[in-house]
Design a protein around this motif. Sequence first.
Motif, PDB file in Angstrom:
ATOM      1  N   UNK A  22     -16.838  32.880 -14.956  1.00 55.10           N
ATOM      2  CA  UNK A  22     -17.199  31.719 -14.267  1.00 55.10           C
ATOM      3  C   UNK A  22     -17.580  30.593 -15.126  1.00 55.10           C
ATOM      4  N   UNK A  23     -18.291  30.771 -16.240  1.00 60.85           N
ATOM      5  CA  UNK A  23     -18.779  29.835 -16.993  1.00 60.85           C
ATOM      6  C   UNK A  23     -17.692  29.195 -17.918  1.00 60.85           C
ATOM      7  N   UNK A  24     -16.577  29.625 -17.882  1.00 67.73           N
ATOM      8  CA  UNK A  24     -15.401  29.220 -18.504  1.00 67.73           C
ATOM      9  C   UNK A  24     -14.818  27.876 -17.816  1.00 67.73           C
ATOM     10  N   UNK A  25     -15.200  27.809 -16.415  1.00 71.48           N
ATOM     11  CA  UNK A  25     -14.451  26.724 -15.778  1.00 71.48           C
ATOM     12  C   UNK A  25     -15.437  25.804 -15.188  1.00 71.48           C
ATOM     13  N   UNK A  26     -15.118  24.458 -14.768  1.00 73.51           N
ATOM     14  CA  UNK A  26     -15.963  23.501 -14.243  1.00 73.51           C
ATOM     15  C   UNK A  26     -14.981  22.794 -13.504  1.00 73.51           C
ATOM     16  N   UNK A  27     -15.232  22.542 -11.886  1.00 71.44           N
ATOM     17  CA  UNK A  27     -14.683  22.002 -10.925  1.00 71.44           C
ATOM     18  C   UNK A  27     -15.124  20.286 -11.024  1.00 71.44           C
ATOM     19  N   UNK A  28     -14.108  19.584 -11.104  1.00 70.29           N
ATOM     20  CA  UNK A  28     -14.225  18.100 -11.243  1.00 70.29           C
ATOM     21  C   UNK A  28     -14.412  17.402  -9.741  1.00 70.29           C
ATOM     22  N   UNK A  29     -13.432  18.083  -8.976  1.00 74.39           N
ATOM     23  CA  UNK A  29     -13.244  17.417  -7.771  1.00 74.39           C
ATOM     24  C   UNK A  29     -12.822  18.128  -6.765  1.00 74.39           C
TER      25      UNK A  29
END
Length: 143
Positions: A22-29
Amino acid sequence: MPAVMTAEQLTSFMKEVFAQVADDFAIDDVGEGEITMRLLTQDRHLRPGGTISGPAMFALADVAAYLVTLAMIGPQALAVTTNCSIDFMRKPQAGVDLVARARLLKLGKQLSVTDVMLYSVGLDAPVARASLTYAIPPRKMAV
């Protein structure tokens, strides 16, 4: 049909169900049938030659397709990839995030079909394109 899960809800869901990545990814929109997110690249995502590896690029495309599907149907941990095709078009840049722009092409009761374009931050041209199909588990009826 508007999204039923926000970026914050999707992030929490990922941390609960897929804590290992989970910490490998970030949601922008998150929008109606669309999501923009990124792989927060680190050295472990690189391959010899100093570029982001194919498996890391696949992971971003797969997670983007999964999350855009869930954004529209709600938390369904058992939705699974049934097909993926990915075209690697350009060498991604090392040292910058990889961005995915995923768009649902079809959302049915049993399947979702998603188109995902991957970009290196700072490059206008896509580095890869993926098409993914997800199987959606049947909803359990209340007794």
